[in-house]
Design a protein around this motif. Sequence first.
Motif, PDB file in Angstrom:
ATOM      1  N   ARG A 413       2.700   7.633  24.249  1.00 44.32           N
ATOM      2  CA  ARG A 413       2.258   8.805  23.401  1.00 44.32           C
ATOM      3  C   ARG A 413       2.759   8.593  21.748  1.00 44.32           C
ATOM      4  N   ILE A 414       3.280   7.454  21.620  1.00 47.42           N
ATOM      5  CA  ILE A 414       4.005   7.347  20.294  1.00 47.42           C
ATOM      6  C   ILE A 414       3.303   6.134  19.526  1.00 47.42           C
ATOM      7  N   ILE A 415       3.178   6.213  18.322  1.00 47.35           N
ATOM      8  CA  ILE A 415       2.269   5.066  17.557  1.00 47.35           C
ATOM      9  C   ILE A 415       3.530   4.718  16.323  1.00 47.35           C
ATOM     10  N   ILE A 416       4.321   3.777  16.517  1.00 48.12           N
ATOM     11  CA  ILE A 416       5.435   3.369  15.524  1.00 48.12           C
ATOM     12  C   ILE A 416       5.156   1.833  15.310  1.00 48.12           C
ATOM     13  N   PRO A 417       5.398   1.474  14.012  1.00 44.68           N
ATOM     14  CA  PRO A 417       5.130  -0.108  13.685  1.00 44.68           C
ATOM     15  C   PRO A 417       6.117  -0.784  14.323  1.00 44.68           C
ATOM     16  N   SER A 418       6.066  -2.182  14.347  1.00 44.58           N
ATOM     17  CA  SER A 418       7.120  -3.217  14.832  1.00 44.58           C
ATOM     18  C   SER A 418       7.822  -3.261  13.803  1.00 44.58           C
ATOM     19  N   THR A 419       9.205  -3.299  13.787  1.00 47.60           N
ATOM     20  CA  THR A 419      10.027  -4.042  12.875  1.00 47.60           C
ATOM     21  C   THR A 419      10.507  -5.118  12.952  1.00 47.60           C
ATOM     22  N   GLU A 420       9.923  -5.912  13.668  1.00 51.49           N
ATOM     23  CA  GLU A 420      10.342  -7.293  14.134  1.00 51.49           C
ATOM     24  C   GLU A 420      10.355  -8.326  13.044  1.00 51.49           C
ATOM     25  N   GLY A 421       9.398  -8.350  12.222  1.00 52.60           N
ATOM     26  CA  GLY A 421       9.327  -9.196  11.038  1.00 52.60           C
ATOM     27  C   GLY A 421       9.482  -8.830   9.837  1.00 52.60           C
ATOM     28  N   GLY A 422       9.810  -7.418   9.590  1.00 55.18           N
ATOM     29  CA  GLY A 422      10.159  -6.979   8.375  1.00 55.18           C
ATOM     30  C   GLY A 422      10.401  -5.320   8.504  1.00 55.18           C
ATOM     31  N   ILE A 423      10.348  -4.596   7.480  1.00 55.66           N
ATOM     32  CA  ILE A 423      10.679  -3.233   7.497  1.00 55.66           C
ATOM     33  C   ILE A 423       9.504  -2.437   6.803  1.00 55.66           C
ATOM     34  N   PRO A 424       9.494  -1.106   6.809  1.00 53.19           N
ATOM     35  CA  PRO A 424       8.151  -0.502   6.472  1.00 53.19           C
ATOM     36  C   PRO A 424       8.058  -0.808   4.844  1.00 53.19           C
ATOM     37  N   LYS A 425       6.976  -0.992   4.317  1.00 50.82           N
ATOM     38  CA  LYS A 425       6.582  -1.340   3.047  1.00 50.82           C
ATOM     39  C   LYS A 425       6.042  -0.186   2.087  1.00 50.82           C
ATOM     40  N   SER A 426       6.455   0.001   1.057  1.00 48.13           N
ATOM     41  CA  SER A 426       5.809   1.061   0.328  1.00 48.13           C
ATOM     42  C   SER A 426       4.819   0.522  -0.679  1.00 48.13           C
ATOM     43  N   GLY A 427       3.793   1.521  -1.027  1.00 48.55           N
ATOM     44  CA  GLY A 427       2.535   1.321  -1.484  1.00 48.55           C
ATOM     45  C   GLY A 427       2.589   0.303  -2.655  1.00 48.55           C
ATOM     46  N   SER A 428       1.429  -0.588  -2.750  1.00 55.54           N
ATOM     47  CA  SER A 428       1.461  -1.693  -3.428  1.00 55.54           C
ATOM     48  C   SER A 428       0.788  -1.209  -4.751  1.00 55.54           C
ATOM     49  N   LEU A 429       1.246  -1.529  -5.831  1.00 60.86           N
ATOM     50  CA  LEU A 429       0.368  -1.065  -7.216  1.00 60.86           C
ATOM     51  C   LEU A 429      -0.889  -2.121  -7.473  1.00 60.86           C
ATOM     52  N   THR A 430      -0.812  -3.549  -6.755  1.00 55.24           N
ATOM     53  CA  THR A 430      -2.002  -4.375  -6.935  1.00 55.24           C
ATOM     54  C   THR A 430      -3.331  -3.914  -7.227  1.00 55.24           C
ATOM     55  N   PRO A 431      -3.954  -2.931  -6.397  1.00 57.68           N
ATOM     56  CA  PRO A 431      -5.116  -2.697  -6.344  1.00 57.68           C
ATOM     57  C   PRO A 431      -5.376  -1.724  -7.919  1.00 57.68           C
ATOM     58  N   THR A 432      -4.146  -0.896  -8.121  1.00 62.96           N
ATOM     59  CA  THR A 432      -4.550  -0.172  -9.462  1.00 62.96           C
ATOM     60  C   THR A 432      -4.521  -0.946 -10.588  1.00 62.96           C
ATOM     61  N   PHE A 433      -3.467  -2.032 -10.650  1.00 63.04           N
ATOM     62  CA  PHE A 433      -3.639  -2.884 -11.975  1.00 63.04           C
ATOM     63  C   PHE A 433      -4.833  -3.595 -11.958  1.00 63.04           C
ATOM     64  N   LEU A 434      -5.367  -4.044 -10.652  1.00 60.92           N
ATOM     65  CA  LEU A 434      -6.470  -4.895 -10.617  1.00 60.92           C
ATOM     66  C   LEU A 434      -7.736  -4.009 -11.218  1.00 60.92           C
ATOM     67  N   PHE A 435      -7.976  -2.984 -10.635  1.00 61.60           N
ATOM     68  CA  PHE A 435      -9.264  -2.250 -10.752  1.00 61.60           C
ATOM     69  C   PHE A 435      -8.764  -1.593 -12.409  1.00 61.60           C
ATOM     70  N   SER A 436      -7.790  -1.374 -12.762  1.00 63.21           N
ATOM     71  CA  SER A 436      -7.800  -0.982 -14.075  1.00 63.21           C
ATOM     72  C   SER A 436      -8.347  -1.888 -15.198  1.00 63.21           C
ATOM     73  N   THR A 437      -7.712  -3.208 -14.916  1.00 67.49           N
ATOM     74  CA  THR A 437      -7.921  -4.524 -15.933  1.00 67.49           C
ATOM     75  C   THR A 437      -9.436  -4.741 -15.734  1.00 67.49           C
ATOM     76  N   MET A 438     -10.044  -4.561 -14.667  1.00 65.21           N
ATOM     77  CA  MET A 438     -11.559  -4.824 -14.430  1.00 65.21           C
ATOM     78  C   MET A 438     -12.385  -3.633 -15.251  1.00 65.21           C
ATOM     79  N   GLY A 439     -11.865  -2.422 -15.206  1.00 68.72           N
ATOM     80  CA  GLY A 439     -12.515  -1.450 -15.657  1.00 68.72           C
ATOM     81  C   GLY A 439     -12.387  -1.501 -17.420  1.00 68.72           C
ATOM     82  N   ALA A 440     -11.032  -1.820 -17.819  1.00 67.36           N
ATOM     83  CA  ALA A 440     -11.017  -2.167 -19.336  1.00 67.36           C
ATOM     84  C   ALA A 440     -11.853  -3.333 -19.792  1.00 67.36           C
TER      85      ALA A 440
END
Length: 464
Positions: A413-440
């Motif tokens: 009944r539970i959905i949780i991520p595996s922590t085997e190879g790492g730890i929870p990651k915060s959101g990446s700013l890559t898409p924001t910077f990429l599309f902002s640069t493309m827009g500019a």
Amino acid sequence: MRKSYRIPTLLALFLLLGGLVGGVFLIKRGIKFSSGAKVEIKPQQVRISNIGERSFTVSWVTDEKTTGFVQYGPTEELMFTAYDDRDQISGQQGKFWTHHVTIKGLSPATDYFFKINSEGQTFDNNGRPYSVKTAPLLGEALPNDVAYGTVVKQDNSPAEGVIVYLSLANASLLSTMTKSSGNWAIPLNMARTSDLSSWAKYDKDASIEEIFVQGGPDGTATAIVLTRNDSPVPSITLGNNFDFRESPPQATPTEPPVSSKFEVKENILPSYELRIINPSSGEEINTLRPEIIGAGPPGEVVDIKVESPKVLTGKVKIGGDGNWRWLVPEELSPGQHTITVSLANGQKITRTFTVLAVGESNLPSFTASPSATLTPISTPTPTQILTFIPTSTPTPTPTLTLTPTPTPTIGGRIIIPSTEGGIPKSGSLTPTFLFSTMGAGLIFLGMFLLRIKKYDAGESARKR
């Protein structure tokens, strides 16, 4: 005559298409344009435990002391917030190595979503919230059965704020956090089957309990104990593995965790003194007849007085193992109560607790199990605690059968991520910077083409 320069339409389209393809490639390759959250504040070894009809617990550790809370809700909007159990008691946020958040007031058999906030940054399950489903409503629980004990550090001082996980075969995970005295208590009768569909069944004499203790920088410990000698479980020292099925119990040192900077010191046996293990000071309990549990000098007689609208008194002899229990002889009225315990030598302890009205809380509380050293006999119910998943941090020795795993396995009944190879990651700013640069880039390209067009129009006008 000046030459006029034009960028062919096809070339402009190819440039635009190339930019889009390049951006997608960078996202696929995971190229980052800014650093992520500090590793030290990222939640590690995330576990879901104590899954009940109206509550569940989220726990994790961090490599440095951080604030922490859980944002949750029945939808992914996460409209509610639950703070660390210690913060709920103190009324203010503290910074801790270990984090134990109990989320209450939920609906049975309902899906809930949540994210973890650590030191002001939000962490999720690879871009989506974690998910858990509360247990369905069941009938009356099994007769009360409480496992309890004490955790100490290598210098024999009480290990406060340590997370204790306990698991039975084919049962949901149970957990709790030690108090300032290092004491802990878990009601085994509140454990459910792995799929949460019914109460877990076990042998009260011969079933094996596997215990994993997470002390953050103070290290970890593991222990195996049989149900017949879990009240109390012998003292657990951080940094060791124990097998309490043998007599005398065998202890072997564990490897210190990677993040631990504490050296192992000689273990010193604790001395006996009068203590109240349950209830803790200011604790809210939902049973009208709580069981008082404590410790003290073996053979001494404890005088007990509960001050309510009606004063209740009793006596109990401390057992040879230094532990005592006393069941309140009558039901207490909802509200605040004061208990005082004392010995003939003058030792005295006073503590207040609150009895909740029926239906006001889903938390279990001590109600009692028979004991040979008690004057009265009856039934207890300890504080909220349920569900266990050991991690890869401890390294059990051959004397143990406990095999910690890096990934939580709490049931279907539970959905949780595996922590085997790492730890929870915060959101990446890559898409924001990429599309902002493309827009500019598109804006500047448009301005450049417009300027060329105006220039060509002026040249044509001068030629006429």
